[in-house]
Motif scaffolding. Structure first.
Motif, short mmCIF file in Angstrom:
data_model
loop_
_atom_site.label_atom_id
_atom_site.label_comp_id
_atom_site.label_asym_id
_atom_site.label_seq_id
_atom_site.Cartn_x
_atom_site.Cartn_y
_atom_site.Cartn_z
N VAL A 80 25.32 26.03 85.40
CA VAL A 80 25.68 25.35 84.16
C VAL A 80 26.89 24.48 84.49
O VAL A 80 27.94 25.00 84.87
N ASP A 81 26.74 23.18 84.37
CA ASP A 81 27.85 22.28 84.67
C ASP A 81 28.80 22.14 83.49
O ASP A 81 30.01 21.99 83.68
N VAL A 82 28.24 22.15 82.29
CA VAL A 82 29.05 21.98 81.08
C VAL A 82 28.54 22.93 80.00
O VAL A 82 27.33 23.04 79.78
N LEU A 83 29.48 23.59 79.32
CA LEU A 83 29.16 24.41 78.15
C LEU A 83 29.83 23.77 76.94
O LEU A 83 31.06 23.59 76.92
N VAL A 84 29.05 23.44 75.93
CA VAL A 84 29.58 22.95 74.66
C VAL A 84 29.40 24.05 73.63
O VAL A 84 28.27 24.33 73.19
N ASN A 85 30.49 24.69 73.25
CA ASN A 85 30.47 25.75 72.24
C ASN A 85 30.60 25.11 70.86
O ASN A 85 31.70 24.77 70.40
N ASN A 86 29.47 24.93 70.21
CA ASN A 86 29.46 24.21 68.94
C ASN A 86 29.01 25.08 67.76
O ASN A 86 29.27 24.74 66.62
N ALA A 128 31.94 27.77 91.91
CA ALA A 128 31.63 26.39 92.27
C ALA A 128 32.87 25.52 92.36
O ALA A 128 32.84 24.45 92.98
N GLY A 129 33.95 25.96 91.70
CA GLY A 129 35.18 25.18 91.70
C GLY A 129 35.13 23.97 90.80
O GLY A 129 35.90 23.01 90.95
N ARG A 130 34.26 24.00 89.79
CA ARG A 130 34.16 22.88 88.86
C ARG A 130 33.41 23.33 87.61
O ARG A 130 32.68 24.32 87.63
N GLY A 131 33.59 22.56 86.55
CA GLY A 131 32.90 22.84 85.30
C GLY A 131 33.70 22.33 84.12
O GLY A 131 34.89 22.03 84.24
N ARG A 132 33.02 22.19 83.00
CA ARG A 132 33.69 21.78 81.77
C ARG A 132 33.27 22.71 80.64
O ARG A 132 32.10 23.05 80.50
N ILE A 174 38.11 23.55 86.59
CA ILE A 174 37.42 23.72 85.31
C ILE A 174 38.31 23.22 84.19
O ILE A 174 39.49 23.61 84.10
N THR A 175 37.80 22.35 83.34
CA THR A 175 38.57 21.84 82.21
C THR A 175 38.14 22.53 80.93
O THR A 175 36.98 22.96 80.79
N VAL A 220 33.07 15.74 77.26
CA VAL A 220 32.23 16.17 78.38
C VAL A 220 32.44 15.25 79.57
O VAL A 220 32.56 15.70 80.72
N ARG A 221 32.50 13.97 79.30
CA ARG A 221 32.62 12.99 80.38
C ARG A 221 34.00 13.00 81.03
O ARG A 221 34.13 12.87 82.25
N THR A 222 35.06 13.17 80.23
CA THR A 222 36.42 12.98 80.73
C THR A 222 37.22 14.26 80.93
O THR A 222 38.22 14.27 81.64
N GLY A 223 36.82 15.35 80.23
CA GLY A 223 37.62 16.56 80.28
C GLY A 223 38.90 16.48 79.48
O GLY A 223 39.83 17.27 79.70
N LYS A 224 38.96 15.54 78.53
CA LYS A 224 40.16 15.35 77.70
C LYS A 224 40.54 16.66 77.02
O LYS A 224 39.69 17.38 76.50
#
Length: 258
Positions: A80-86, A128-132, A174-175, A220-224
């Motif tokens: 899973v590269d990105v998790l959006v908890n909505n 993995a050392g990455r993720g959002r 991870i952001t 998701v794109r920027t990690g703001k």
């Protein structure tokens, strides 16, 4: 982050912000996993996607359902590269008119749902050392208003959780982002405000869901770190943090529209 071929999981994706954000992310080439309780509604959302998608029937209020859902996702995609908890909901009632069960159930979905899902993806993201991780909170998590004690408390919890987790993951790749919108024109108010009183009072201030979904995609794109919408609400939240008593007196009549 380039979104092409990224695996992005969105909870609460059967309608509103989740569904719109999923479609926007799909247009940018992401592989989107739609998660919610209603498989039929998710399939309807999926039929409007431009790119690949997968539907996972998941109840974020259930330990077993979340564990099974993410096991299915990792078996299918391996990551899973990105998790959006909505996923989330609200009910606007006064404290003395709100059953204790409503407090427990709202916290279980709005806050513990985020905790459950985040715990499922974090070990692999760390490896993995990455993720959002993008958590959809609310401007209510910064400024409380009358008749929203239960809902506001859940969103305070989400913002606090996100802030602490962001520090915990510093340097990990991870952001953690929070989206804090004001009122949005979505099906959220079918439960929160069934008689339409609040909606009628704030209709002039309500945002189009596309605007908030766009903020999710940007995060998701920027990690703001944080996005407060609209800007006037974000400015008000900052002033409230600096001068809570004074700002509370000034704005109580303006904000108490429920």
């Amino acid at each position: 982050m380039q979104l092409n071929d990224k695996v992005i999981v969105i909870t609460g994706a059967s309608s509103g912000i989740g569904a719109l954000a999923a479609q926007m992310l799909s247009r940018e080439g992401a592989t989107v996993v739609l998660a919610a309780r209603s498989a039929d509604k998710l399939q309807a959302v999926g039929r409007g996607m431009m790119g690949p998608y997968h539907v996972v029937e998941m109840d974020v209020a259930s330990d077993a359902s979340v564990a099974a859902g993410f096991a299915e996702i990792y078996k299918r995609y391996g990551r899973v590269d990105v998790l959006v908890n909505n996923a989330g909901y609200g009910k606007f009632t006064a404290l003395d008119e709100t059953p204790l069960q409503d407090y427990s159930e709202m916290m279980n979905v709005n806050y513990m749902g985020i905790v459950r899902c985040t715990k499922e993806v974090l070990p692999a993201m760390k490896a993995a050392g990455r993720g959002r991780i993008v958590n959809v909170a609310s401007i209510a998590g910064k400024i409380g208003t009358a008749k929203s004690t239960a809902y506001t408390a859940t969103k305070h919890a989400v913002i606090g959780f996100s802030s602490a987790l962001r520090q915990e993951l510093s340097g990990s790749g991870i952001t953690v982002s929070t989206i804090n919108p004001g009122p949005i024109d979505t099906p959220f108010f079918q439960i929160a405000d069934p008689d339409g009183h609040y909606v009628n009072n704030v209709k002039w201030f309500m945002m189009k869901p596309e605007r908030v979904a766009g903020a999710v995609v940007k995060a998701v794109r920027t990690g703001k770190t944080e996005m407060n919408l609209p800007w006037v609400a974000g400015a008000g939240a900052k002033l409230y943090q600096l001068f809570p008593a004074a700002v509370g007196r000034i704005t109580s009549g303006m904000l108490n529209k429920k």
